[in-house]
Design an enzyme around this catalytic site. Structure first.
Site, PDB file in Angstrom:
ATOM      1  N   GLY A   1       0.961  -1.242   0.024  1.00 35.77           N
ATOM      2  CA  GLY A   1      -0.135   0.058  -0.076  1.00 35.77           C
ATOM      3  C   GLY A   1       0.888   1.399  -0.096  1.00 35.77           C
ATOM      4  O   GLY A   1       2.142   1.156  -0.228  1.00 35.77           O
ATOM      5  N   ASN A   2       0.360   2.305   0.191  1.00 35.70           N
ATOM      6  CA  ASN A   2       0.933   3.790   0.450  1.00 35.70           C
ATOM      7  C   ASN A   2       0.476   4.511   1.462  1.00 35.70           C
ATOM      8  O   ASN A   2      -0.810   4.237   1.930  1.00 35.70           O
ATOM      9  CB  ASN A   2       1.238   4.407  -0.971  1.00 35.70           C
ATOM     10  CG  ASN A   2      -0.182   4.608  -1.701  1.00 35.70           C
ATOM     11  OD1 ASN A   2      -0.942   5.305  -1.366  1.00 35.70           O
ATOM     12  ND2 ASN A   2      -0.679   4.158  -2.622  1.00 35.70           N
ATOM     13  N   ARG A   3       0.753   5.708   1.746  1.00 38.96           N
ATOM     14  CA  ARG A   3       0.449   6.710   2.666  1.00 38.96           C
ATOM     15  C   ARG A   3      -0.749   7.521   2.417  1.00 38.96           C
ATOM     16  O   ARG A   3      -1.257   8.515   3.012  1.00 38.96           O
ATOM     17  CB  ARG A   3       1.672   7.390   3.217  1.00 38.96           C
ATOM     18  CG  ARG A   3       2.582   6.628   3.894  1.00 38.96           C
ATOM     19  CD  ARG A   3       3.576   7.407   4.216  1.00 38.96           C
ATOM     20  NE  ARG A   3       4.893   6.671   4.501  1.00 38.96           N
ATOM     21  CZ  ARG A   3       5.185   5.851   5.345  1.00 38.96           C
ATOM     22  NH1 ARG A   3       4.324   5.795   6.507  1.00 38.96           N
ATOM     23  NH2 ARG A   3       6.266   5.192   5.690  1.00 38.96           N
TER      24      ARG A   3
END
Ligand code: PMT
Length: 392
Positions: free
Chosen positions: A206-208
């Site tokens: 995932g990412n932020r």
């Protein structure tokens, strides 16, 4: 989705015989998928009961400043409303509103709100034509209140003349016009949030991205009257009029976007570029040791939108950690009409925070730097810019 879908409407019913038609008006609003709350004056209850409105709207009706169970019903409703309709608006109601008198729930709600107000006057011809009523109406128009009707026709007691309340369908049309913004009639797609690419049933790449930027853009478009589809991987709320489509992976986002025919597309999502090629069907166990995870590219959603035969106006985003020249090179290569670049190394910009510092890159590669702004302000400026591009 109707033009009223998700819009928050307060209907104020005051004491005239036309109050019976306001029940049908409430029903039309509910059928249009608006959220409707009713305030009724004591005088109006001589013509129609609050139970009727409660049954139609599925919400309690406010009758008094003190008996509704709410601490401050007039300010709560006044702030909640996106628009207020007064139907019927009697001569006495117009006089109270013109003077700002607010001794009961209906007029107090109107005084406590900054929402646009639509007045549907209803009274006998003599009262309508009386200079006092016309003076009050002129004042109310000066104050920015909108008026629909009255019409000429049968009045109470067998009289005929001007003063009959506009028909509920006409009031609904006037309300739609009142709510219409600069993006009315346009369909908008916004992507938002960070996609999650499954490694196994419990783990993902995932990412932020929090979705704050994309949701702010979608909400502002809805406030400006657009029909908005928000395809989001973020667990966030949005404006009630937004069509919220929740997805998890890049593949799901691509499929959801593919189904939507839109005039404007704003691609603010942080979409994974790669995903595990063979996500495991069961949870990886530590005892198996570190897994080898082979990756494959995800669908490029932005490029798919750009290559549509009926291509919308497209705004791409660019999250860079280096200088602007890489973002300009990427913007020119992709070919969006506008690209919003944020340096995600800049504190206060990019992922997770409430603010952003963006540079706008035109299709020709020209760069305009904006100062540090809240994400809501970035969204508003971006829509101002898009509107100026669509209507030079
Ligand atoms: O969500 P927040 O916490 O508020 O943070 C906002 C943000 C930093 C995520 C946002 O402002 C932002 O920069 N979004 C784009 C992030 C990104 O993925 O940038 P990119 O440079 O990798 O992608 C370029 C463009 O291609 C983007 O419009 C992206 O949506 C799109 N893309 C990327 C990959 C892919 N497979 N499909 C795509 O459509």
């Amino acid at each position: 989705m109707s033009a009223l879908s998700g819009r928050r409407i307060v209907l104020v019913v005051t004491g005239g015989v036309a109050a019976y038609k306001s029940a049908y008006l409430a029903r039309l609003l509910v059928e249009g998928e608006a959220e409707v709350r009713v305030v009724i004056t004591e005088e109006a209850t001589n013509f129609i009961g609050p139970t009727t409105f409660a049954a139609i709207t599925g919400q309690p009706v406010v009758r008094s400043l003190f008996s509704s169970g709410q601490v401050s019903p007039h300010t709560e409703l006044g702030r909640w409303a996106e628009a207020i309709i007064v139907a019927p608006a009697t001569a006495a109601t117009l006089a109270r509103l013109a003077l700002g008198i607010s001794e009961e729930a209906a007029s107090a709600t109107l005084l406590a709100s900054t929402a646009p107000v639509l007045l549907a006057p209803a009274m006998h011809t003599e009262m309508w034509e009386n200079p006092a009523t016309q003076r009050n109406l002129a004042l109310l128009r000066q104050d920015g209140r909108s008026v629909v009707g009255p019409e000429t026709g049968a009045l109470a007691g067998g009289d005929e003349g001007i003063g009959r309340m506009a028909e509920p369908e006409v009031i609904v049309e006037a309300l739609i016009d009142l709510l219409a913004g600069p993006l009315s009639g346009l369909t908008v797609l916004v992507t938002a949030g960070g996609t999650r690419e499954a490694i196994d049933p419990v783990r993902f790449l995932g990412n932020r991205s929090s979705g704050k930027m994309g949701h702010a853009i979608a909400d502002e478009a809805a406030r400006r009257g657009a029909r908005v589809h928000l395809v989001t991987a973020a667990d966030r709320r949005s404006h009630p009029a937004v069509d919220l489509i929740r997805v998890e992976s890049a593949q799901e986002m691509a499929e959801a976007v593919d189904k939507l025919d839109v005039d404007i597309a704003i691609m603010a999502a942080a979409v994974a570029d790669f995903r595990p090629k063979d996500p495991r069907g069961s949870k990886l166990s530590r005892s198996e040791g570190p897994p080898d995870i082979a990756l494959e590219p995800t669908p490029d959603i932005l490029s798919a939108v750009l290559s549509r035969s009926k291509r919308p106006f497209v705004v791409g985003f660019s999250a860079e950690t280096s200088n602007i020249s890489r973002a300009v090179e990427k913007a020119l290569r992709k070919g969006s009409d506008l690209t919003v670049s944020n340096d995600v190394d800049d504190p206060g910009a990019g992922f997770g925070v409430d603010t952003n510092r963006v540079s706008i890159i035109s299709a020709e590669g020209d760069v305009e730097e904006w100062p540090l702004l809240s994400k809501d302000e970035v969204a508003a400026r971006l829509w101002d810019l898009i509107q100026s591009r669509l209507n030079p």
